[in-house]
Design a protein around this motif. Structure first.
Motif, PDB file in Angstrom:
ATOM      1  N   ASP A  85      35.203  35.514  38.218  1.00 29.88           N
ATOM      2  CA  ASP A  85      36.415  36.214  38.854  1.00 29.88           C
ATOM      3  C   ASP A  85      36.138  37.326  39.258  1.00 29.88           C
ATOM      4  O   ASP A  85      36.681  37.877  40.325  1.00 29.88           O
ATOM      5  CB  ASP A  85      37.643  36.149  37.932  1.00 29.88           C
ATOM      6  N   ARG A  86      35.690  38.254  38.551  1.00 29.36           N
ATOM      7  CA  ARG A  86      35.402  39.798  39.010  1.00 29.36           C
ATOM      8  C   ARG A  86      34.496  39.852  40.198  1.00 29.36           C
ATOM      9  O   ARG A  86      34.685  40.487  41.246  1.00 29.36           O
ATOM     10  CB  ARG A  86      34.878  40.536  37.625  1.00 29.36           C
ATOM     11  N   LEU A  87      33.399  39.081  40.411  1.00 28.69           N
ATOM     12  CA  LEU A  87      32.405  39.050  41.375  1.00 28.69           C
ATOM     13  C   LEU A  87      33.171  38.530  42.657  1.00 28.69           C
ATOM     14  O   LEU A  87      32.844  39.087  43.776  1.00 28.69           O
ATOM     15  CB  LEU A  87      31.251  38.215  40.843  1.00 28.69           C
ATOM     16  N   MET A  88      34.224  37.445  42.586  1.00 31.26           N
ATOM     17  CA  MET A  88      34.728  36.925  43.699  1.00 31.26           C
ATOM     18  C   MET A  88      35.748  38.081  44.275  1.00 31.26           C
ATOM     19  O   MET A  88      35.806  38.244  45.521  1.00 31.26           O
ATOM     20  CB  MET A  88      35.397  35.672  43.246  1.00 31.26           C
ATOM     21  N   GLU A  89      36.331  38.573  43.433  1.00 32.49           N
ATOM     22  CA  GLU A  89      37.357  39.746  43.934  1.00 32.49           C
ATOM     23  C   GLU A  89      36.763  40.852  44.423  1.00 32.49           C
ATOM     24  O   GLU A  89      37.152  41.525  45.437  1.00 32.49           O
ATOM     25  CB  GLU A  89      38.252  40.260  42.696  1.00 32.49           C
ATOM     26  N   GLU A  90      35.501  41.307  44.009  1.00 29.91           N
ATOM     27  CA  GLU A  90      34.551  42.240  44.495  1.00 29.91           C
ATOM     28  C   GLU A  90      33.879  41.929  45.806  1.00 29.91           C
ATOM     29  O   GLU A  90      33.170  42.472  46.339  1.00 29.91           O
ATOM     30  CB  GLU A  90      33.636  42.744  43.474  1.00 29.91           C
ATOM     31  N   HIS A  91      34.034  40.660  46.166  1.00 26.47           N
ATOM     32  CA  HIS A  91      33.187  39.861  47.334  1.00 26.47           C
ATOM     33  C   HIS A  91      31.777  39.966  47.252  1.00 26.47           C
ATOM     34  O   HIS A  91      31.200  39.859  48.202  1.00 26.47           O
ATOM     35  CB  HIS A  91      33.820  40.620  48.646  1.00 26.47           C
ATOM     36  N   GLN A  92      31.329  39.960  45.805  1.00 27.63           N
ATOM     37  CA  GLN A  92      29.744  39.776  45.600  1.00 27.63           C
ATOM     38  C   GLN A  92      29.255  38.430  45.720  1.00 27.63           C
ATOM     39  O   GLN A  92      28.145  38.156  45.993  1.00 27.63           O
ATOM     40  CB  GLN A  92      29.631  40.342  44.294  1.00 27.63           C
ATOM     41  N   ILE A  93      30.362  37.339  45.280  1.00 28.94           N
ATOM     42  CA  ILE A  93      30.165  36.017  45.499  1.00 28.94           C
ATOM     43  C   ILE A  93      31.075  35.522  46.143  1.00 28.94           C
ATOM     44  O   ILE A  93      32.286  35.774  46.300  1.00 28.94           O
ATOM     45  CB  ILE A  93      29.864  35.493  43.981  1.00 28.94           C
ATOM     46  N   GLU A  94      30.823  34.081  46.871  1.00 30.49           N
ATOM     47  CA  GLU A  94      31.632  33.362  47.594  1.00 30.49           C
ATOM     48  C   GLU A  94      32.710  32.838  46.502  1.00 30.49           C
ATOM     49  O   GLU A  94      32.341  32.483  45.337  1.00 30.49           O
ATOM     50  CB  GLU A  94      31.134  32.325  48.371  1.00 30.49           C
ATOM     51  N   ASP A  95      33.905  32.687  47.048  1.00 31.31           N
ATOM     52  CA  ASP A  95      35.104  31.685  46.128  1.00 31.31           C
ATOM     53  C   ASP A  95      34.407  30.380  45.662  1.00 31.31           C
ATOM     54  O   ASP A  95      34.083  29.750  46.622  1.00 31.31           O
ATOM     55  CB  ASP A  95      36.473  31.771  46.819  1.00 31.31           C
ATOM     56  N   CYS A  96      34.522  30.072  44.423  1.00 31.60           N
ATOM     57  CA  CYS A  96      34.102  28.627  44.182  1.00 31.60           C
ATOM     58  C   CYS A  96      35.065  28.339  42.955  1.00 31.60           C
ATOM     59  O   CYS A  96      35.851  29.106  42.084  1.00 31.60           O
ATOM     60  CB  CYS A  96      32.535  28.831  43.759  1.00 31.60           C
TER      61      CYS A  96
END
Length: 243
Positions: free
Chosen positions: A60-71
């Motif tokens: 969730d944190r990585l998605m919010e920081e746009h480090q990983i794609e939403d999944c």
């Protein structure tokens, strides 16, 4: 402590292969919409990965920081130690039917429930220890279904090494593979001490022979959730890098 931006809900699926109802945990990202196709990551030991591994919170944190794609992340729950061994252990009485449940029933259910990427790269697996064995086995048996896999301190029996040795090409898979540098001496809940490190190093050598997207890491420490939790950031970033 970071607040979860996405959502986690409970779900159930009836398995004909196992003749039982399987409890699921479902994480949806904060920007989720049924109009968009999403990759799905399926976790063995679902409840442990969500609670002890903080998988959903980390992703969730990585998605919010746009480090990983939403999944979308799916946690597959077992009913306790004995049930886990029966399903995950290669000698377990439910093992082969659990493999069939994962490959056929769960994937069909998720593809119907969500707007998914109908490609091998769209369905990923993550597992630790015996769950890592299950994830690795599924990706080897069904590479066109499960194209991405994270295995953390996986149990690697000789037969799995022999399976990999017999494969001629494996370029369709993306694999993140990690093991602790102290796992040469791990004592399991039954009091049996095993060397996890040596067979994982052998597996690493075998996988390096293939032209596949593969990352191997040896972290400091033993066979513990605190280490797998820290390892999730590089693992998720490798699989779902927002590039």
């Amino acid at each position: 402590m970071a607040i979860l931006k996405g959502s986690i809900t409970d779900d159930k699926i009836q398995s004909k292969y196992l003749d039982e109802t399987i409890d699921l945990l479902i994480y949806l990202p904060s920007r989720y919409t049924p109009l968009v196709k999403y990759p799905i990551l399926i976790a063995q030991d679902g409840r442990d990965y969500f609670q002890l591994g903080k998988l959903a919170k980390t992703a969730d944190r990585l998605m919010e920081e746009h480090q990983i794609e939403d999944c979308i992340i799916i946690g597959v729950n077992h009913k306790g130690i004995e049930d886990r061994k029966a399903k995950y252990d290669p000698s377990g009485e439910k093992h082969e039917n659990y493999i069939r449940f994962m490959a056929y029933e769960l994937t069909a259910y998720l593809n119907e429930k969500f707007n998914t990427l109908q490609l091998g790269a769209g369905m990923g697996l993550i597992g630790d220890s015996l769950g890592g064995y299950v994830a690795m086995k599924l990706s080897l048996l069904y590479p066109n279904t499960f194209g991405k896999v994270i295995v953390q301190s996986p149990y690697i029996p000789e037969e799995l090494l022999q399976t990999v040795e017999s494969i001629e090409q494996m370029q369709t898979l993306t694999i993140y593979h990690s093991i602790g540098d102290e796992e040469h001496s791990f004592t399991n809940p039954e009091g049996i001490t095993k060397d996890f490190l040596a067979p994982n190093r052998r597996m690493n050598k075998l996988l390096n022979n293939f032209a596949l997207d593969y990352e191997y890491s040896e972290f400091q420490g033993n066979h513990l959730w605190v280490n797998w939790q820290k390892d999730l950031v590089p693992a998720l970033t490798f699989l779902y890098n927002n590039r």
